[in-house]
Scaffold this motif. Sequence first.
Motif, PDB file in Angstrom:
ATOM      1  N   ILE A 128       0.843  -1.197   0.000  1.00 33.60           N
ATOM      2  CA  ILE A 128       0.000   0.000   0.000  1.00 33.60           C
ATOM      3  C   ILE A 128       0.878   1.247   0.000  1.00 33.60           C
ATOM      4  O   ILE A 128       0.677   2.165  -0.799  1.00 33.60           O
ATOM      5  CB  ILE A 128      -0.958   0.012   1.204  1.00 33.60           C
ATOM      6  CG1 ILE A 128      -2.024  -1.080   1.056  1.00 33.60           C
ATOM      7  CG2 ILE A 128      -1.608   1.389   1.371  1.00 33.60           C
ATOM      8  CD1 ILE A 128      -2.874  -1.298   2.300  1.00 33.60           C
ATOM      9  N   HIS A 129       1.843   1.288   0.905  1.00 31.85           N
ATOM     10  CA  HIS A 129       2.723   2.450   1.062  1.00 31.85           C
ATOM     11  C   HIS A 129       3.411   2.792  -0.266  1.00 31.85           C
ATOM     12  O   HIS A 129       3.399   3.941  -0.706  1.00 31.85           O
ATOM     13  CB  HIS A 129       3.760   2.134   2.141  1.00 31.85           C
ATOM     14  CG  HIS A 129       4.596   3.291   2.549  1.00 31.85           C
ATOM     15  ND1 HIS A 129       4.424   3.927   3.750  1.00 31.85           N
ATOM     16  CD2 HIS A 129       5.627   3.925   1.932  1.00 31.85           C
ATOM     17  CE1 HIS A 129       5.310   4.910   3.852  1.00 31.85           C
ATOM     18  NE2 HIS A 129       6.057   4.920   2.763  1.00 31.85           N
ATOM     19  N   GLU A 130       3.970   1.776  -0.919  1.00 36.75           N
ATOM     20  CA  GLU A 130       4.697   2.035  -2.158  1.00 36.75           C
ATOM     21  C   GLU A 130       3.753   2.338  -3.316  1.00 36.75           C
ATOM     22  O   GLU A 130       4.105   3.121  -4.206  1.00 36.75           O
ATOM     23  CB  GLU A 130       5.636   0.872  -2.482  1.00 36.75           C
ATOM     24  CG  GLU A 130       6.659   0.581  -1.392  1.00 36.75           C
ATOM     25  CD  GLU A 130       7.426   1.798  -0.867  1.00 36.75           C
ATOM     26  OE1 GLU A 130       7.709   2.733  -1.647  1.00 36.75           O
ATOM     27  OE2 GLU A 130       7.754   1.811   0.339  1.00 36.75           O
ATOM     28  N   CYS A 131       2.553   1.779  -3.309  1.00 37.20           N
ATOM     29  CA  CYS A 131       1.568   2.143  -4.340  1.00 37.20           C
ATOM     30  C   CYS A 131       1.167   3.607  -4.205  1.00 37.20           C
ATOM     31  O   CYS A 131       0.986   4.299  -5.216  1.00 37.20           O
ATOM     32  CB  CYS A 131       0.339   1.243  -4.262  1.00 37.20           C
ATOM     33  SG  CYS A 131       0.564  -0.356  -5.060  1.00 37.20           S
ATOM     34  N   VAL A 132       1.042   4.091  -2.986  1.00 32.81           N
ATOM     35  CA  VAL A 132       0.755   5.513  -2.783  1.00 32.81           C
ATOM     36  C   VAL A 132       1.887   6.346  -3.380  1.00 32.81           C
ATOM     37  O   VAL A 132       1.652   7.308  -4.115  1.00 32.81           O
ATOM     38  CB  VAL A 132       0.539   5.840  -1.285  1.00 32.81           C
ATOM     39  CG1 VAL A 132       0.491   7.343  -1.056  1.00 32.81           C
ATOM     40  CG2 VAL A 132      -0.741   5.180  -0.781  1.00 32.81           C
ATOM     41  N   HIS A 133       3.129   5.970  -3.100  1.00 33.66           N
ATOM     42  CA  HIS A 133       4.264   6.697  -3.667  1.00 33.66           C
ATOM     43  C   HIS A 133       4.230   6.684  -5.194  1.00 33.66           C
ATOM     44  O   HIS A 133       4.617   7.661  -5.832  1.00 33.66           O
ATOM     45  CB  HIS A 133       5.592   6.127  -3.184  1.00 33.66           C
ATOM     46  CG  HIS A 133       5.936   6.478  -1.781  1.00 33.66           C
ATOM     47  ND1 HIS A 133       5.639   7.700  -1.205  1.00 33.66           N
ATOM     48  CD2 HIS A 133       6.585   5.768  -0.821  1.00 33.66           C
ATOM     49  CE1 HIS A 133       6.077   7.725   0.035  1.00 33.66           C
ATOM     50  NE2 HIS A 133       6.652   6.556   0.305  1.00 33.66           N
ATOM     51  N   SER A 134       3.768   5.601  -5.788  1.00 35.58           N
ATOM     52  CA  SER A 134       3.748   5.503  -7.253  1.00 35.58           C
ATOM     53  C   SER A 134       2.846   6.556  -7.888  1.00 35.58           C
ATOM     54  O   SER A 134       3.004   6.880  -9.064  1.00 35.58           O
ATOM     55  CB  SER A 134       3.313   4.101  -7.699  1.00 35.58           C
ATOM     56  OG  SER A 134       1.912   3.931  -7.601  1.00 35.58           O
ATOM     57  N   ASN A 135       1.935   7.108  -7.103  1.00 34.72           N
ATOM     58  CA  ASN A 135       1.025   8.138  -7.611  1.00 34.72           C
ATOM     59  C   ASN A 135       1.463   9.543  -7.216  1.00 34.72           C
ATOM     60  O   ASN A 135       0.766  10.507  -7.521  1.00 34.72           O
ATOM     61  CB  ASN A 135      -0.396   7.878  -7.106  1.00 34.72           C
ATOM     62  CG  ASN A 135      -0.989   6.659  -7.757  1.00 34.72           C
ATOM     63  OD1 ASN A 135      -1.160   6.621  -8.959  1.00 34.72           O
ATOM     64  ND2 ASN A 135      -1.265   5.645  -6.958  1.00 34.72           N
TER      65      ASN A 135
END
Length: 125
Positions: free
Chosen positions: A75-82
């Motif tokens: 979740i944390h890294e998916c947020v960063h991807s945006n």
Amino acid sequence: MIVKSIINKVYPEIAKDYSCDAKVELHNNVYSRLSGISEMSGEDNACAEYNWSKNEIYIYTDNMNNEEDIIKALIHECVHSNQNEELFDAYYLIGLDYNTNPYEIEAEYEEKNWKKYKLNTTKVG
């Protein structure tokens, strides 16, 4: 490998919910990823990392203790991807740290949603 199995089951839904199309790679730790030597180790507590230029999420299995850790990292890294990479870096350049960077705060806040993706497994180790 149990970490990979959990990722394979939860990541598609997380990716859909967070509009994330990043490829996920598993590495023992940062040192093994950077050196290319799987046995390489060092003092490191990183759980995961997002690479903007490659659109990849790196999960560091040495620091994954359970399903919750894995889901929160995704979740944390998916947020960063945006998020915007230049702004992410600029926050650090002006003196903010992990605990005060708004992008890190946002990513950590989203981690609270981890139970939505829970598979009911136990220890990863």
